[in-house]
Design a protein around this motif. Structure first.
Motif, PDB file in Angstrom:
ATOM      1  N   THR A  10      39.959 204.551 148.703  1.00  0.00           N
ATOM      2  CA  THR A  10      39.837 204.012 150.275  1.00  0.00           C
ATOM      3  C   THR A  10      40.715 202.879 150.685  1.00  0.00           C
ATOM      4  N   PHE A  11      40.922 201.892 149.921  1.00  0.00           N
ATOM      5  CA  PHE A  11      41.529 200.784 150.477  1.00  0.00           C
ATOM      6  C   PHE A  11      43.101 200.709 149.911  1.00  0.00           C
ATOM      7  N   VAL A  12      43.488 201.619 149.080  1.00  0.00           N
ATOM      8  CA  VAL A  12      44.777 201.702 148.571  1.00  0.00           C
ATOM      9  C   VAL A  12      45.468 202.790 148.438  1.00  0.00           C
ATOM     10  N   PHE A  13      44.820 203.879 147.771  1.00  0.00           N
ATOM     11  CA  PHE A  13      45.607 205.228 147.239  1.00  0.00           C
ATOM     12  C   PHE A  13      45.755 206.011 148.314  1.00  0.00           C
ATOM     13  N   ASP A  14      44.563 205.977 148.987  1.00  0.00           N
ATOM     14  CA  ASP A  14      44.774 207.175 150.358  1.00  0.00           C
ATOM     15  C   ASP A  14      46.228 206.983 151.146  1.00  0.00           C
ATOM     16  N   TYR A  15      46.235 205.664 151.377  1.00  0.00           N
ATOM     17  CA  TYR A  15      47.335 205.443 152.255  1.00  0.00           C
ATOM     18  C   TYR A  15      48.521 205.467 151.468  1.00  0.00           C
ATOM     19  N   LEU A  16      48.855 205.205 150.112  1.00  0.00           N
ATOM     20  CA  LEU A  16      49.985 205.238 149.466  1.00  0.00           C
ATOM     21  C   LEU A  16      50.387 206.881 149.039  1.00  0.00           C
ATOM     22  N   TYR A  17      49.152 207.594 148.904  1.00  0.00           N
ATOM     23  CA  TYR A  17      49.789 209.166 148.669  1.00  0.00           C
ATOM     24  C   TYR A  17      49.864 209.790 149.993  1.00  0.00           C
ATOM     25  N   ASN A  39      34.417 206.880 165.420  1.00  0.00           N
ATOM     26  CA  ASN A  39      34.127 206.113 164.109  1.00  0.00           C
ATOM     27  C   ASN A  39      34.431 207.115 163.124  1.00  0.00           C
ATOM     28  N   SER A  40      34.852 206.216 161.983  1.00  0.00           N
ATOM     29  CA  SER A  40      35.475 207.030 160.694  1.00  0.00           C
ATOM     30  C   SER A  40      34.387 207.865 160.312  1.00  0.00           C
ATOM     31  N   THR A  41      33.030 207.872 160.322  1.00  0.00           N
ATOM     32  CA  THR A  41      32.079 208.935 159.934  1.00  0.00           C
ATOM     33  C   THR A  41      32.265 209.989 160.544  1.00  0.00           C
ATOM     34  N   THR A  42      32.137 210.036 161.855  1.00  0.00           N
ATOM     35  CA  THR A  42      32.124 211.202 162.881  1.00  0.00           C
ATOM     36  C   THR A  42      33.736 211.763 162.725  1.00  0.00           C
ATOM     37  N   ALA A  43      34.674 211.116 162.535  1.00  0.00           N
ATOM     38  CA  ALA A  43      35.957 211.730 162.222  1.00  0.00           C
ATOM     39  C   ALA A  43      36.264 212.401 160.934  1.00  0.00           C
ATOM     40  N   SER A  44      35.612 211.779 159.921  1.00  0.00           N
ATOM     41  CA  SER A  44      35.608 212.261 158.450  1.00  0.00           C
ATOM     42  C   SER A  44      34.809 213.828 158.752  1.00  0.00           C
ATOM     43  N   THR A  45      33.764 213.913 159.465  1.00  0.00           N
ATOM     44  CA  THR A  45      33.069 215.140 159.435  1.00  0.00           C
ATOM     45  C   THR A  45      33.740 215.946 160.355  1.00  0.00           C
ATOM     46  N   ILE A  46      34.411 215.747 161.266  1.00  0.00           N
ATOM     47  CA  ILE A  46      35.156 216.481 161.774  1.00  0.00           C
ATOM     48  C   ILE A  46      36.271 217.108 161.384  1.00  0.00           C
ATOM     49  N   ALA A  47      37.061 216.338 160.569  1.00  0.00           N
ATOM     50  CA  ALA A  47      38.266 216.739 159.652  1.00  0.00           C
ATOM     51  C   ALA A  47      37.887 217.642 158.530  1.00  0.00           C
ATOM     52  N   GLN A  48      36.716 217.410 157.830  1.00  0.00           N
ATOM     53  CA  GLN A  48      36.224 218.249 157.024  1.00  0.00           C
ATOM     54  C   GLN A  48      35.696 219.660 157.478  1.00  0.00           C
ATOM     55  N   VAL A  49      35.190 219.657 158.620  1.00  0.00           N
ATOM     56  CA  VAL A  49      34.781 220.804 159.052  1.00  0.00           C
ATOM     57  C   VAL A  49      35.790 221.660 159.832  1.00  0.00           C
ATOM     58  N   GLY A  53      42.661 219.329 157.415  1.00  0.00           N
ATOM     59  CA  GLY A  53      43.295 218.490 156.262  1.00  0.00           C
ATOM     60  C   GLY A  53      43.676 219.290 155.346  1.00  0.00           C
ATOM     61  N   ASN A  54      43.522 218.432 154.146  1.00  0.00           N
ATOM     62  CA  ASN A  54      43.900 218.859 152.950  1.00  0.00           C
ATOM     63  C   ASN A  54      42.602 219.615 152.023  1.00  0.00           C
ATOM     64  N   GLY A  55      41.669 219.684 152.669  1.00  0.00           N
ATOM     65  CA  GLY A  55      40.567 220.235 152.074  1.00  0.00           C
ATOM     66  C   GLY A  55      39.778 219.340 151.249  1.00  0.00           C
ATOM     67  N   PHE A  56      39.896 218.131 151.363  1.00  0.00           N
ATOM     68  CA  PHE A  56      38.819 217.126 150.718  1.00  0.00           C
ATOM     69  C   PHE A  56      37.576 217.108 151.418  1.00  0.00           C
ATOM     70  N   VAL A  57      36.497 217.103 150.868  1.00  0.00           N
ATOM     71  CA  VAL A  57      35.246 216.806 151.268  1.00  0.00           C
ATOM     72  C   VAL A  57      34.621 215.595 150.691  1.00  0.00           C
ATOM     73  N   TYR A  58      34.178 214.418 151.486  1.00  0.00           N
ATOM     74  CA  TYR A  58      33.762 213.261 150.937  1.00  0.00           C
ATOM     75  C   TYR A  58      32.414 213.439 150.360  1.00  0.00           C
ATOM     76  N   PHE A  65      25.784 202.920 147.822  1.00  0.00           N
ATOM     77  CA  PHE A  65      26.851 202.661 148.924  1.00  0.00           C
ATOM     78  C   PHE A  65      27.713 203.698 149.113  1.00  0.00           C
ATOM     79  N   SER A  66      28.277 203.700 150.406  1.00  0.00           N
ATOM     80  CA  SER A  66      29.313 204.695 150.737  1.00  0.00           C
ATOM     81  C   SER A  66      30.377 204.124 151.440  1.00  0.00           C
ATOM     82  N   LEU A  67      31.624 204.607 151.085  1.00  0.00           N
ATOM     83  CA  LEU A  67      32.852 204.235 152.017  1.00  0.00           C
ATOM     84  C   LEU A  67      33.404 205.354 152.549  1.00  0.00           C
ATOM     85  N   GLU A  68      33.121 205.503 153.867  1.00  0.00           N
ATOM     86  CA  GLU A  68      33.751 206.492 154.363  1.00  0.00           C
ATOM     87  C   GLU A  68      35.318 206.439 154.523  1.00  0.00           C
ATOM     88  N   PRO A  69      35.713 207.579 154.470  1.00  0.00           N
ATOM     89  CA  PRO A  69      37.139 207.665 154.156  1.00  0.00           C
ATOM     90  C   PRO A  69      38.001 207.329 155.583  1.00  0.00           C
TER      91      PRO A  69
END
Length: 356
Positions: A10-17, A39-49, A53-58, A65-69
């Motif tokens: 969430t905080f390092v590798f997503d950006y680097l990759y 917000n990131s939760t809504t955006a993540s849902t839209i991206a997945q549906v 994107g790259n097909g990743f489903v959070y 706890f959860s860390l929305e990507p």
């Protein structure tokens, strides 16, 4: 380890990759636009549906706890659940976090605990701390390479690691897992460590750690990489045999590294017949073939390899006295001839040195 991986993703590798291995420009731009204005939760849902994107489903690594990507999680051609990416990330986490933990704990121990009178010991090596750090620095990336695939199998769900305390086999197991872990790993490490002292193994693999007759806290991780990795195996094997709670797993991983420093700090506070503390481990570094255990003296007693620490070690006026040092050095020299044949260490010298 999946919780740790999620935090770092969430905080390092997503950006680097996303920067190093991005999706094609159109897809990446679409993802960026999706994340704008919502917000990131809504955006993540839209991206997945939407499937752009790259097909990743959070899916959260824990129910606690959860860390929305952020948008970067969907902008790399290597999604989070790609095995190659995961093992590479786990290697980096193990290596870098291991170094940070090593230097932090060892340095705190060196400053606040370690008795620097040990520099005057006749068996203290020339430039010893630099040598210890150098050995650790060269070994830790190799140990991380060997350990990362084990972490990957755990992340992929092949272990018996569980998440919430309600998922334990029975309620009391959330407490019992800790002594069970210590007993299991102590037993395994005893036999692995004792095996490392076999003449066919000792010279090429375990001897580098026995270079330090009077270790400092920086000697704690100064192993040959196969030595350190093999003695760490029981910690990683345990959750494939017994259930272990996720947060307990991370806590124990950190605690074990701290304990490894503590038994090399030369502060003999535990004159205990049960705990295999710094005094017992000092006996091992001085006299080689005793006190192989990691946490307790149980298996050494059963295996007839226990050696009670000298009483002088627990009295400050004699612990660092010349008489005790001379006795240690004389017996140690006999053991070196027996175990190694000749002593190829370079000692600082017997002249008095200024304490640091």
């Amino acid at each position: 380890m999946d919780i740790v991986l999620e935090v770092f993703d969430t905080f390092v590798f997503d950006y680097l990759y996303a920067c190093a291995l991005p999706l094609s420009a159109p897809s990446s731009d679409i993802i960026s636009n999706i994340f704008k204005g919502v917000n990131s939760t809504t955006a993540s849902t839209i991206a997945q549906v939407s499937g752009v994107g790259n097909g990743f489903v959070y899916s959260p690594a824990t129910k606690y706890f959860s860390l929305e990507p952020f948008e970067y999680a969907y902008q790399s051609s290597l999604p989070r659940d790609n095995g190659f990416r995961q093992v590479l990330s786990l290697f980096l986490i193990t290596w870098v976090f291991g170094l940070v933990l090593y230097f932090t704990v060892a340095s705190l121990s060196y400053v606040f605990v370690f008795d620097k009178t040990a520099f005057n010991h006749p068996k203290y090596l020339k430039n010893q701390i630099s040598l210890e750090i150098g050995q650790a620095m060269s070994s830790m990336p190799v140990m991380a390479i060997l350990t990362a695939p084990i972490f990957l199998t755990e992340v992929k769900g092949y272990s018996k690691i569980y998440d919430t305390i309600e998922e334990a086999p029975f309620p009391m197991y959330n407490i019992l897992q800790f002594p069970l872990f210590l007993l299991f790993t102590d037993f395994c490490i005893y036999w692995i460590h004792r095996g490392l002292h076999h003449p066919l193994v000792y010279k090429n693999i375990h001897k580098p750690h026995h270079k330090w007759i009077m270790p400092t806290p920086y000697a704690s991780h100064a192993f040959h990489p196969l030595d350190g990795w093999s003695q760490g195996l029981p910690y990683h094997i345990f959750p494939f045999i017994f259930p272990l709670q996720k947060f307990a797993y991370v806590l124990l991983f950190v605690a074990i590294n701290i304990w490894t420093v503590m038994i090399h700090d030369g502060e003999y506070v535990a004159n205990s017949p049960i705990i295999n503390g710094a005094a017992c481990h000092t006996m091992h570094h001085l006299y080689f073939n005793y006190n192989y255990g990691q946490f307790t003296t149980l298996w050494d007693r059963l295996g007839k390899s226990y050696r009670k620490p000298n009483d002088e070690l627990f009295r400050r006026e004699t612990k660092m006295g010349q008489a005790e040092w001379n006795r240690q050095a004389k017996e140690m020299e006999k053991m070196v001839k027996e175990v190694e044949g000749c002593d190829d260490r370079t000692y600082e010298g017997t002249e008095a040195k200024k304490n640091i």
